[in-house]
Design an enzyme around this catalytic site. Structure first.
Site, PDB file in Angstrom:
ATOM      1  N   GLY A  13      72.661  50.987  31.183  1.00 49.57           N
ATOM      2  CA  GLY A  13      72.433  50.523  32.547  1.00 49.57           C
ATOM      3  C   GLY A  13      72.818  49.068  32.644  1.00 49.57           C
ATOM      4  N   ALA A  14      72.479  48.496  33.790  1.00 50.45           N
ATOM      5  CA  ALA A  14      72.843  47.113  34.039  1.00 50.45           C
ATOM      6  C   ALA A  14      72.192  46.166  33.040  1.00 50.45           C
ATOM      7  CB  ALA A  14      72.426  46.736  35.455  1.00 50.45           C
ATOM      8  N   GLY A  39      71.135  46.968  29.787  1.00 49.21           N
ATOM      9  CA  GLY A  39      71.293  47.235  28.374  1.00 49.21           C
ATOM     10  C   GLY A  39      71.299  48.721  28.095  1.00 49.21           C
ATOM     11  N   LYS A  54      64.403  50.698  25.840  1.00 45.87           N
ATOM     12  CA  LYS A  54      65.475  49.969  26.526  1.00 45.87           C
ATOM     13  C   LYS A  54      65.662  48.630  25.848  1.00 45.87           C
ATOM     14  CE  LYS A  54      65.601  50.173  31.073  1.00 45.87           C
ATOM     15  NZ  LYS A  54      66.869  50.607  31.664  1.00 45.87           N
ATOM     16  N   ASP A  93      67.838  48.080  43.055  1.00 41.56           N
ATOM     17  CA  ASP A  93      68.914  48.901  42.509  1.00 41.56           C
ATOM     18  C   ASP A  93      68.538  50.377  42.593  1.00 41.56           C
ATOM     19  OD1 ASP A  93      71.387  49.394  41.491  1.00 41.56           O
ATOM     20  OD2 ASP A  93      70.922  48.809  39.427  1.00 41.56           O
TER      21      ASP A  93
END
Ligand SMILES: *[C@@H]1O[C@H](CO)[C@@H](O)[C@H](O)[C@H]1NC(C)=O
Ligand SMILES: *[C@@H]1O[C@H](CO)[C@@H](O)[C@H](O)[C@H]1NC(C)=O
Ligand SMILES: *[C@@H]1O[C@H](CO)[C@@H](O)[C@H](O)[C@H]1NC(C)=O
Ligand SMILES: *[C@@H]1O[C@H](CO)[C@@H](O)[C@H](O)[C@H]1NC(C)=O
Ligand SMILES: *[C@@H]1O[C@H](CO)[C@@H](O)[C@H](O)[C@H]1NC(C)=O
Ligand SMILES: *[C@@H]1O[C@H](CO)[C@@H](O)[C@H](O)[C@H]1NC(C)=O
Length: 816
Positions: free
Chosen positions: A532-533, A535, A554, A648
């Protein structure tokens, strides 16, 4: 046939397998001598059966903190508990269990207080236990040394599970647990009654009173059951009084010693038989269940509050499991217990002047499709019209709901009293049904766009009636004070940085993991779940002494050391959010430059895969996902202690749990936006196609950016296609938002859902959803509704105004 044909044998339950060996005790003979003990600890050991198939010990409960359940489980499936002690009550870390000669198993808390023991259950009295034995059958037995006599065994005290070798005589039973994670006794029981029936009943939780059966095994031979046999070979049958047998397994199935098998009464009242291959355990469990449609089955008189409890509606979901959903205007009494009933969101007031107040609009009736609450009627009015029926209920203080049919056996108007029981929703139910709710008070919604519209004099009369009211200055003030306090709190955090330990203590409520622990949990960051944005996300398993849960780890790669404080703040904010439509943070790691967040693992992947995959998801599933996402966003915006703007929202960030509930992920990562009210010094954080126009326009960023993205997402959910799709032949359809508006204007909603019959049959809702989406994607943020209004509109609790203005596309520049 004991098991309905419609049950699919191929259904895999999403029991996932651990990738590393469980850190349990070394293989032993199964013998545990008097005096030996186990302590409840993260890395605690357990007692294994000789083959290593079963383990006895402390199972750490997921998420609830450091709580452990004394239990027996499949060593290869640590989350699959087959027996538990202490009536399902977990114990704190440091508790221990010991085998004593006098009392057998004794469970004590860290202070040494006795919590539970087998004393009263020992056959032939105490004083003589010499060892315990964890058998390969899953039976834990206490033995007397002389001639190996068993004085106690777990098989004689079943919980919610039966294993091969474990049979039930008259009055024998298994009881469901309260919920998937709470093992105390739940509302369902599978019971060999003294009059010879193997029956599924509901129980009253407070008195233990048993209601009538909602399902009977071997129904053709009532009263003939002598014994419920699950023999060691794995055959399961009812032994009748005349000696004949009734097979309980799927026809043609032959048990094999190469398979694990078990029968469980699930927390939602369904009997599920599972099998799994011992040799290729990665294939998971195969299941079969009964009854086929519990929502319908649970619809006979004297069944207590029904499967879902009061004011709750039973709907058959995936895998024939019941899904309970509160009626509109109601919410769960205990948010963690789906089957526990719902309470009204409005006050039940006295009946004085009721009719007059009600007629003035204090209450209204909301229509529910394919729904009924049966055995709640208190009056039948021989009314000839729908309108009369509604009028009669609205004005009657005792009327909580009403149904109406013009003809047939149940013709007329049936008025129902509160609380409402035996709620069910099924496509076979075709009648007019209304539930009474308090009129939605829109003036409680300070950011309501339609209120702003009044000031501009644009509001038409019907809208005024629905959305009338004024902006509450006080509420805005409160919000402002909230921001101020938040800022002070943040500054305070910045000032303190006195060593790792102190810093760590500032992370409340979330578990701290060392990097090494997470490295091991993810097998060296091996299995990637997604990027994802912020990592890469890896699959992992965190465990201690056998109990394990799957997690998504994450690894944040954009975090540099100067954002230390932000990280701390985020972890605290994220850690304090708890909602059924959010992915729960389990823990975090902060070591050197490494920043990792550990979330619960979502077994059904992302909404993007679900929506844009090969199989078009059902309309009703999509409706529920849209409503769930909206509810989660509402929580982030208005109901958690610190307001969170997601920034987002897109289908990749909506995950689906094992029940296909929508769960929002990645919230709280768009850091400190609440403080950075303008986007000027903030990189654009959203994703193309979902980003609200104000991001590009030097305009304040508010919760309305999420409303915009939700609008785009809602259109994608309705249409099952991506917001931008350049490959389309029809060029005008390439941009979903524009195309949707065109279809709305030309009244061609059928094009949007691609002739999806299910959706077209539900045209009123389809139209409502499209309208809500079109309001959400308005270029002017003040025209967009708040998420509270959105949820009310999606649920049909608030009217949606017609004729939304054209939501112009980004390319159109305005002086705005
Ligand atoms: C287990 O203990 C009992 C009693 O001490 C003993 O008779 C038996 O042989 C032991 N079994 C094994 C496999 O060690
Ligand atoms: C658990 O075990 C692992 C490996 O055996 C060890 O590195 C870790 O420190 C242990 N954790 C605790 C809390 O004892
Ligand atoms: C383990 O279970 C099997 C099957 O019931 C039984 O034959 C055996 O005696 C048990 N072992 C012990 C030590 O009780
Ligand atoms: C399980 O539910 C019971 C009854 O609601 C409650 O008292 C108990 O605290 C719960 N246990 C856990 C571990 O949540
Ligand atoms: C279990 O039941 C089946 C079917 O009646 C029978 O063939 C088998 O021998 C039984 N196994 C045991 C261990 O009794
Ligand atoms: C709506 O809520 C406001 C504020 O709570 C209250 O003052 C007003 O009387 C309510 N209106 C109605 C119709 O209940």
């Amino acid at each position: 046939m004991a098991w309905p044909l419609s049950c699919t044998l191929s259904l895999l339950t999403l029991i996932l397998l651990q990738s590393t060996p469980s850190p349990v005790a070394a293989q032993n003979s199964g013998n545990i001598s008097v005096g030996q003990s186990l302590t409840a600890n993260i890395n605690g050991s357990s007692w294994l059966s000789p083959s290593g198939d079963f383990a006895f010990g402390f199972h750490q409960l997921p998420i609830t903190g450091n709580l452990f359940l004394l239990a027996i489980w499949y060593a290869n499936f640590p989350d699959t508990i087959v027996w538990h002690a202490n009536d399902g009550n977990p114990v704190p870390q440091g508790s221990s269990v010991k085998i004593t000669a006098n009392e057998g198993l004794v469970l004590t808390d860290p202070q040494g207080t006795n919590l539970w023991s087998t004393t009263s259950e020992l056959i032939g009295g105490g004083g003589s236990v010499s060892f315990g034995f964890m058998n390969d059958t899953g039976n834990f037995a206490l033995k007397r040394n002389s001639n190996n006599v068993t004085v106690w065994q777990s098989f004689d005290h079943p919980t919610d599970t039966l294993l091969p070798g474990q049979s039930l005589g008259i009055d024998g039973m298994i009881n469901s647990r309260l919920s998937e994670t709470n093992y105390t006794m739940g509302r369902f029981q599978y019971h060999l009654t003294s009059d010879g029936n193997m029956a599924l009943n509901t129980r009253d939780l407070s008195t233990g009173y048993i209601y009538s059966a909602y399902h009977i095994s071997d129904p053709a031979n009532p009263g003939q059951t002598q014994r419920y046999v699950y023999n060691e070979t794995g055959y399961m049958y009812i032994l009748r009084k005349d000696g004949s047998m009734y097979n309980m397994l799927p026809d043609g199935y032959t048990p094999s010693q190469d398979q694990y098998q078990r029968l469980i009464l699930s927390s939602d009242g369904i009997l599920i038989w599972y099998s799994a291959s011992k040799t290729s355990i990665s294939d998971g469990w195969v299941n079969r269940l009964a009854p086929e449609n519990i929502c319908i089955r649970l619809a006979a008189p004297n069944l207590g509050v029904g499967i879902c409890g009061s004011n709750n509606i039973c709907n058959l979901g995936d895998n024939n499991r019941p899904v309970c959903a509160c009626a509109q205007g109601y919410s769960l009494i205990d948010p963690n217990v789906q089957y526990g009933g719902c309470k009204p969101d409005f006050k039940l007031e006295n009946c004085e002047d009721y009719a007059a107040r009600s007629m003035k609009g204090e209450y209204s009736l909301v229509q529910l499709q394919n729904t009924d609450f049966i055995y709640n009627d208190f009056e039948r009015v021989d009314s000839r019209s729908e309108a009369d029926c509604k009028y009669s209920c609205l004005k009657d203080c005792f009327c909580a709901a009403a149904s109406f049919q013009l003809s047939g056996d149940n013709s007329g108007c049936w008025k129902k009293k509160a609380p409402l029981f035996n709620g069910r929703k099924d496509s076979t139910i075709n009648q007019n049904f209304w539930i009474k709710v308090e009129k939605v008070n829109m003036s409680n919604d300070p950011l309501n766009p339609f209120v702003t519209a009044t000031a501009k004099g644009k509001m038409t009369t019907p809208i005024k009636v629905l959305f009338g009211g004024s902006v509450s200055v006080n509420l805005l003030l409160l919000v402002a004070i909230g921001f101020g306090l938040y800022f002070i709190y943040h500054k305070k955090l910045k000032e303190s940085n006195k060593g790792q330990m102190k810093a760590l203590s500032e992370y409340n409520h979330v578990h701290y993991f060392s990097y090494q622990e997470l490295n091991e949990a993810t097998n060296g960051f091996k299995e990637e779940l997604g990027r994802g944005a912020f990592g890469v996300v890896y699959k992992g398993m965190v465990n201690g002494g056998g109990p394990s849960i799957y997690v998504a780890v994450k690894k944040l790669d954009r975090i540099s050391s100067d954002t230390d404080e932000e990280f701390k703040t985020e972890v605290n904010v994220i850690g304090q959010t708890h909602h059924k439509n959010l992915v729960q943070l389990v823990g975090f790691c902060k070591e050197g430059d490494q920043r990792l967040l550990v979330y619960e693992y979502m077994s059904n992947g992302s909404l993007a895969d679900y929506l844009f995959g090969d199989m078009r998801p059902s309309w009703i599933d999509r409706v529920q996902i849209a409503q769930g996402t909206a509810t989660g966003l509402l929580y982030l915006h208005e109901e958690c202690s610190t307001q969170i703007i997601h920034c987002d929202i897109k289908p990749q960030n909506i995950l689906l749990d094992e029940y296909h509930n929508a769960r929002i992920s990645d919230f709280g990562l768009a850091k400190l936006l609440v403080l950075n009210q303008t986007h000027t010094n903030t990189a654009i954080r959203g994703t193309k196609g979902y980003v609200a126009p104000e991001w590009f326009r030097n305009k304040p960023v508010t919760v309305k950016v999420d409303v915009y993205s939700f609008g785009v997402l809602l259109l994608e959910i309705i249409c099952c296609r991506k917001s931008v799709c350049m490959e389309l032949v029809e060029e005008e359809a390439a941009i979903l938002t524009d195309w949707a508006f065109d279809c709305y204007l030309s009244n061609k909603l059928d094009l949007l859902v691609n002739d999806d019959m299910e959706a077209l049959k539900d045209m009123i809702r389809l139209k409502r959803f499209v309208l809500v989406a079109l309001w959400c994607i308005q270029e002017d943020p003040s025209l967009r509704p708040t998420m509270r209004t959105v949820t009310q509109m999606l649920d049909g609790l608030a009217e949606v105004p017609n004729n939304p203005p054209c939501p112009s596309s980004f390319s159109v520049t305005t002086q705005y």
